[in-house]
Design a protein around this motif. Sequence first.
Motif, short mmCIF file in Angstrom:
data_model
loop_
_atom_site.label_atom_id
_atom_site.label_comp_id
_atom_site.label_asym_id
_atom_site.label_seq_id
_atom_site.Cartn_x
_atom_site.Cartn_y
_atom_site.Cartn_z
N TRP A 178 0.85 -1.20 0.00
CA TRP A 178 0.00 0.00 0.00
C TRP A 178 0.88 1.24 0.00
O TRP A 178 2.07 1.17 0.26
N THR A 179 0.25 2.36 -0.29
CA THR A 179 0.94 3.65 -0.26
C THR A 179 0.43 4.41 0.95
O THR A 179 -0.78 4.59 1.13
N ALA A 180 1.37 4.85 1.80
CA ALA A 180 1.02 5.59 3.02
C ALA A 180 0.53 6.99 2.64
O ALA A 180 0.76 7.46 1.52
N PRO A 181 -0.13 7.67 3.59
CA PRO A 181 -0.61 9.03 3.29
C PRO A 181 0.49 9.99 2.85
O PRO A 181 0.24 10.94 2.12
N ASP A 182 1.75 9.71 3.27
CA ASP A 182 2.85 10.60 2.86
C ASP A 182 3.44 10.24 1.50
O ASP A 182 4.38 10.86 1.04
N GLY A 183 2.86 9.20 0.84
CA GLY A 183 3.29 8.82 -0.50
C GLY A 183 4.32 7.70 -0.55
O GLY A 183 4.67 7.25 -1.64
N THR A 184 4.81 7.23 0.56
CA THR A 184 5.80 6.14 0.56
C THR A 184 5.11 4.80 0.42
O THR A 184 4.02 4.58 0.93
N ALA A 185 5.79 3.88 -0.28
CA ALA A 185 5.25 2.54 -0.49
C ALA A 185 5.65 1.64 0.68
O ALA A 185 6.76 1.74 1.19
N HIS A 186 4.73 0.80 1.10
CA HIS A 186 4.97 -0.12 2.21
C HIS A 186 4.45 -1.50 1.85
O HIS A 186 3.54 -1.63 1.03
N THR A 187 5.01 -2.50 2.48
CA THR A 187 4.47 -3.86 2.41
C THR A 187 4.38 -4.40 3.83
O THR A 187 5.16 -4.00 4.71
N GLY A 188 3.45 -5.28 4.04
CA GLY A 188 3.27 -5.87 5.36
C GLY A 188 2.26 -7.00 5.30
O GLY A 188 1.70 -7.30 4.25
N THR A 189 2.05 -7.62 6.43
CA THR A 189 1.12 -8.75 6.53
C THR A 189 -0.07 -8.33 7.39
O THR A 189 0.09 -7.75 8.46
N THR A 190 -1.25 -8.66 6.88
CA THR A 190 -2.48 -8.36 7.61
C THR A 190 -3.50 -9.44 7.30
O THR A 190 -3.28 -10.28 6.44
N LEU A 191 -4.61 -9.42 8.01
CA LEU A 191 -5.67 -10.39 7.75
C LEU A 191 -6.49 -9.94 6.55
O LEU A 191 -6.91 -8.79 6.46
N VAL A 192 -6.70 -10.89 5.62
CA VAL A 192 -7.53 -10.64 4.44
C VAL A 192 -8.48 -11.83 4.28
O VAL A 192 -8.25 -12.89 4.87
N ASP A 193 -9.51 -11.65 3.48
CA ASP A 193 -10.43 -12.76 3.22
C ASP A 193 -9.68 -13.90 2.56
O ASP A 193 -8.77 -13.68 1.74
N THR A 194 -10.06 -15.12 2.89
CA THR A 194 -9.40 -16.28 2.28
C THR A 194 -9.89 -16.45 0.84
O THR A 194 -10.97 -16.00 0.47
N GLY A 195 -9.07 -17.09 0.04
CA GLY A 195 -9.43 -17.39 -1.35
C GLY A 195 -9.16 -16.26 -2.33
O GLY A 195 -9.54 -16.37 -3.49
N LEU A 196 -8.49 -15.18 -1.90
CA LEU A 196 -8.19 -14.08 -2.81
C LEU A 196 -6.91 -14.36 -3.57
O LEU A 196 -5.98 -14.99 -3.06
N LYS A 197 -6.81 -13.85 -4.80
CA LYS A 197 -5.63 -14.05 -5.64
C LYS A 197 -4.72 -12.85 -5.56
O LYS A 197 -5.15 -11.73 -5.26
N ALA A 198 -3.44 -13.07 -5.86
CA ALA A 198 -2.47 -11.98 -5.90
C ALA A 198 -2.97 -10.92 -6.89
O ALA A 198 -3.52 -11.24 -7.94
N GLY A 199 -2.81 -9.65 -6.53
CA GLY A 199 -3.25 -8.55 -7.37
C GLY A 199 -4.64 -8.03 -6.99
O GLY A 199 -5.06 -6.99 -7.49
N LEU A 238 0.66 -0.59 9.33
CA LEU A 238 -0.57 -1.36 9.46
C LEU A 238 -1.07 -1.37 10.90
O LEU A 238 -0.28 -1.43 11.84
N THR A 239 -2.36 -1.33 11.02
CA THR A 239 -3.00 -1.39 12.35
C THR A 239 -4.37 -2.03 12.19
O THR A 239 -4.82 -2.27 11.07
N GLY A 240 -5.02 -2.28 13.28
CA GLY A 240 -6.36 -2.86 13.21
C GLY A 240 -7.41 -1.81 12.95
O GLY A 240 -7.20 -0.62 13.17
N GLU A 241 -8.56 -2.28 12.48
CA GLU A 241 -9.68 -1.37 12.25
C GLU A 241 -10.20 -0.86 13.59
O GLU A 241 -10.40 -1.64 14.51
N PRO A 242 -10.40 0.45 13.72
CA PRO A 242 -10.93 0.96 14.98
C PRO A 242 -12.40 0.57 15.14
O PRO A 242 -13.10 0.37 14.15
N PRO A 243 -12.86 0.46 16.38
CA PRO A 243 -14.28 0.13 16.56
C PRO A 243 -15.16 1.29 16.11
O PRO A 243 -14.81 2.45 16.28
N ASP A 244 -16.31 0.96 15.51
CA ASP A 244 -17.23 2.02 15.13
C ASP A 244 -17.88 2.60 16.39
O ASP A 244 -17.68 2.11 17.49
#
Length: 192
Positions: free
Chosen positions: A94-115, A128-134
Amino acid sequence: MNGGCGTRALWRWRGNPLRRTEDVLEAWVVLAVWVVVAVGGTLVGVLAGHAADESFARQRAERHAVRAVLVTGSSPIPAGDSAVDGRAAGRVRWTAPDGTAHTGTTLVDTGLKAGTRVVVWVDDRGGLTGEPPDRTAATVEAVLFGGAAALGLAGPVVGIGALLRWRLDRRRIDAWGREWDLVEPGWGHRTG
């Protein structure tokens, strides 16, 4: 009607000739426990709930949803393995708000393909951080934190009050035993 009647009814043990010092102390212990639990528990609960609510509001302000690209596919994981609610760890870019590119590991839905495009949550520094509670979930959690804090105060206070009352009971029983030892011999053995 006598103005002191209500006071006399409230403190009717006050004029009782059988009243002991322990009885008066016990009444004050019970009153103190109720006051601390009611007033202190309410205050602690409100303060803890307010602090939790502020913390959740700060999280909502500091965390931002950004678009990311899944770098590796997220294959379906059998139930019971390291999947969490149908999600698995996936490597994202992902691209951070300051424009720098980052990579990391997070939880995503299973069965998704690269890209595949996914939404991730990042902090103000782009990490990366967790989603804040609504708001609704935060309110529920704040109420639960407040209730837990109130119970956290009430438990020990009630326990200390019970311990003090037990000690007062022991003192009463010991005093009754000493008095019985003085009175009982004078009664003698009378039979029909």
